[in-house]
Enzyme design. Sequence first.
Site, PDB file in Angstrom:
ATOM      1  N   LEU A 118     -39.458 -12.424  62.134  1.00 23.15           N
ATOM      2  CA  LEU A 118     -40.817 -12.056  62.262  1.00 23.15           C
ATOM      3  C   LEU A 118     -40.960 -10.621  62.878  1.00 23.15           C
ATOM      4  O   LEU A 118     -41.814 -10.095  63.014  1.00 23.15           O
ATOM      5  CB  LEU A 118     -41.545 -12.812  63.028  1.00 23.15           C
ATOM      6  CG  LEU A 118     -42.042 -14.424  62.398  1.00 23.15           C
ATOM      7  CD1 LEU A 118     -42.734 -15.215  63.414  1.00 23.15           C
ATOM      8  CD2 LEU A 118     -43.023 -13.909  61.342  1.00 23.15           C
ATOM      9  N   ARG A 119     -39.534 -10.353  63.124  1.00 24.00           N
ATOM     10  CA  ARG A 119     -39.479  -8.686  63.690  1.00 24.00           C
ATOM     11  C   ARG A 119     -39.992  -8.550  65.059  1.00 24.00           C
ATOM     12  O   ARG A 119     -39.709  -7.453  65.547  1.00 24.00           O
ATOM     13  CB  ARG A 119     -39.855  -7.715  62.442  1.00 24.00           C
ATOM     14  CG  ARG A 119     -39.175  -8.038  61.372  1.00 24.00           C
ATOM     15  CD  ARG A 119     -37.809  -7.610  61.277  1.00 24.00           C
ATOM     16  NE  ARG A 119     -37.043  -7.715  59.942  1.00 24.00           N
ATOM     17  CZ  ARG A 119     -35.863  -8.241  59.571  1.00 24.00           C
ATOM     18  NH1 ARG A 119     -35.167  -8.806  60.679  1.00 24.00           N
ATOM     19  NH2 ARG A 119     -35.356  -7.991  58.437  1.00 24.00           N
TER      20      ARG A 119
ATOM     21  N   ASN B  82     -32.762 -12.382  65.746  1.00 26.88           N
ATOM     22  CA  ASN B  82     -32.173 -11.186  66.040  1.00 26.88           C
ATOM     23  C   ASN B  82     -33.116 -10.030  66.081  1.00 26.88           C
ATOM     24  O   ASN B  82     -33.319  -9.110  65.181  1.00 26.88           O
ATOM     25  CB  ASN B  82     -31.458 -10.900  64.753  1.00 26.88           C
ATOM     26  CG  ASN B  82     -32.212 -11.166  63.471  1.00 26.88           C
ATOM     27  OD1 ASN B  82     -33.392 -11.518  63.397  1.00 26.88           O
ATOM     28  ND2 ASN B  82     -31.619 -10.265  62.270  1.00 26.88           N
TER      29      ASN B  82
ATOM     30  N   ASP C  26     -28.027 -15.475  63.284  1.00 30.79           N
ATOM     31  CA  ASP C  26     -28.103 -14.963  62.064  1.00 30.79           C
ATOM     32  C   ASP C  26     -28.294 -13.440  61.757  1.00 30.79           C
ATOM     33  O   ASP C  26     -28.808 -12.889  62.697  1.00 30.79           O
ATOM     34  CB  ASP C  26     -29.487 -15.527  61.350  1.00 30.79           C
ATOM     35  CG  ASP C  26     -29.767 -15.259  59.842  1.00 30.79           C
ATOM     36  OD1 ASP C  26     -28.613 -15.366  59.194  1.00 30.79           O
ATOM     37  OD2 ASP C  26     -30.552 -14.368  59.749  1.00 30.79           O
TER      38      ASP C  26
ATOM     39  N   HIS D 167     -24.511 -18.269  60.000  1.00 34.33           N
ATOM     40  CA  HIS D 167     -24.645 -17.062  58.926  1.00 34.33           C
ATOM     41  C   HIS D 167     -23.352 -17.301  58.418  1.00 34.33           C
ATOM     42  O   HIS D 167     -22.304 -16.479  59.380  1.00 34.33           O
ATOM     43  CB  HIS D 167     -25.542 -16.058  59.462  1.00 34.33           C
ATOM     44  CG  HIS D 167     -25.187 -14.798  58.519  1.00 34.33           C
ATOM     45  ND1 HIS D 167     -26.309 -14.146  58.182  1.00 34.33           N
ATOM     46  CD2 HIS D 167     -23.984 -14.084  58.245  1.00 34.33           C
ATOM     47  CE1 HIS D 167     -25.583 -13.065  57.413  1.00 34.33           C
ATOM     48  NE2 HIS D 167     -24.380 -13.007  57.466  1.00 34.33           N
TER      49      HIS D 167
ATOM     50  N   ASN E 232     -28.202  -9.993  52.104  1.00 32.68           N
ATOM     51  CA  ASN E 232     -27.191 -10.810  52.535  1.00 32.68           C
ATOM     52  C   ASN E 232     -27.394 -11.963  53.024  1.00 32.68           C
ATOM     53  O   ASN E 232     -28.179 -12.508  53.648  1.00 32.68           O
ATOM     54  CB  ASN E 232     -26.786  -9.817  53.848  1.00 32.68           C
ATOM     55  CG  ASN E 232     -25.300 -10.351  54.380  1.00 32.68           C
ATOM     56  OD1 ASN E 232     -24.696 -10.729  53.714  1.00 32.68           O
ATOM     57  ND2 ASN E 232     -25.256 -10.001  55.559  1.00 32.68           N
TER      58      ASN E 232
ATOM     59  N   ASP F  29     -35.365 -17.031  54.227  1.00 27.92           N
ATOM     60  CA  ASP F  29     -34.843 -15.602  54.910  1.00 27.92           C
ATOM     61  C   ASP F  29     -36.061 -14.320  54.598  1.00 27.92           C
ATOM     62  O   ASP F  29     -35.366 -13.446  54.193  1.00 27.92           O
ATOM     63  CB  ASP F  29     -33.475 -15.363  54.017  1.00 27.92           C
ATOM     64  CG  ASP F  29     -32.632 -14.544  55.031  1.00 27.92           C
ATOM     65  OD1 ASP F  29     -33.072 -14.109  55.868  1.00 27.92           O
ATOM     66  OD2 ASP F  29     -31.674 -14.122  54.412  1.00 27.92           O
TER      67      ASP F  29
HETATM   68 ZN   LIG Z   1     -27.997 -14.562  57.365  1.00 25.32          ZN
END
Ligand SMILES: [Zn+2]
Length: 436
Positions: A67-68, A98, A158, A185, A284, A311
């Site tokens: 969701l940033r 992240n 992740d 991940h 990725n 993702d």
């Molecule tokens: Zn990942």
Amino acid sequence: MSGSANSTTFVLRGARPYGGGPVDLVLRDGVLAEATAAGTAGAAGATVVDADGLVALPGLVDLHTHLREPGREDAETVETGTRAAALGGFTAVHAMANTDPVADTAGVVEQVWRLGREAGHCDVAPVGAVTVGLGGERLAELGAMADSAARVRVFSDDGKCVSDAVLMRRALEYVKAFDGVIAQHAQEPRLTDGAQMNEGALSGVLGLRGWPSVAEEAVIARDVLLAAHVGSRLHICHVSTRGSVEILRLAKERGIAVTAEVTPHHLLLDESLAATYDPVFKVNPPLRGKDDVQALRQAVADGVIDAIATDHAPHAAEDKEGEWANALPGMLGLETALAIAQEALVETGLLDWAGVADRLSTRPARIGRLTGHGRPLQAGEPANVVLVDPAARRTIDPAGLASRSRNTPYAGRTLPGRVVATFLRGRPTVLDGALA
Ligand SMILES: [Zn+2]
């Protein structure tokens, strides 16, 4: 509680649960109150939704959404990302850790959780980081995040692999106390240094540094053994190779508590798209070979892969355009996931709609321990429901997406199916294909 949003009654007239025979579904006070023969449910005081020909599924649950927010609100916010989720048929998403700052404390996960509640488009279950700052050196405050208002149960670095075996073992041991799961991940970092696409004949031809399958498979093999040793729950993010499927199959046959997800794009797209040098196809783990795609589809069909997870990885234009080598990896996924599942699995005869409900709702909810989601479409269950028109076709226009970013790999592509309505605890978040 008269006057509350949940007090409105909806009758979904002639809906087809899991693609079966038509019934009337009555949503009242946040609950799926009745499922009766089509055309028989009383409609006095209710809002009637014509669901003739529409497939009804439990609201979708995503295990893997970026969701940033906080930190990259120019790419996505909790508000815009959960809007995209609702339009894609989701009633709950797991928000990856992240962010900036990283979601490695009770404070940050509670902030994300609260923003999700305020937006109201779907439930947001924050994922907690495994290590402080995703640094891979010290365990984050896993217990404090589990005890917080966000009640975190899924932990993941992740974007990065927890590559230190001792740290991975400790994390698996730690989360047992509150029935958490480590979502890995799987990417051996040294084997993928500078990697740009799948390693193989094509990467040689294109002159792009390869990301070998074994870098994923080696980590999965190690981690299923660690999970078995510790007796803890392990989840593998975005599985991308045939070899990974074989390891997972073996682990499950041995009764190891491992679950796995695959992304929609790994079920539909393959490495040949790298030949366009269009960074929209850079992701990725990378898009793999056609043989891998086939193995992944089969693994979803036979249940070795438990869940389809988007993702969803929004990126601002300046991070995603220009040279392939400089672009950030990642693709949007929330608004197209169900369509890709329909195209890759339902229309190929590999999975029926009950199977789609299982892989996109029931099992992801169970893995994330979201007890109010992924429930059967039965009287007395929470009214988290999505209505899909499987006969519809739509051509994807990036400008028409709800996400703040535009990096969809399906621009101009015609996809099957359309989400007509989404209900979160009986309240419509989407009606007639638009935000309610
Ligand atoms: Zn990942």
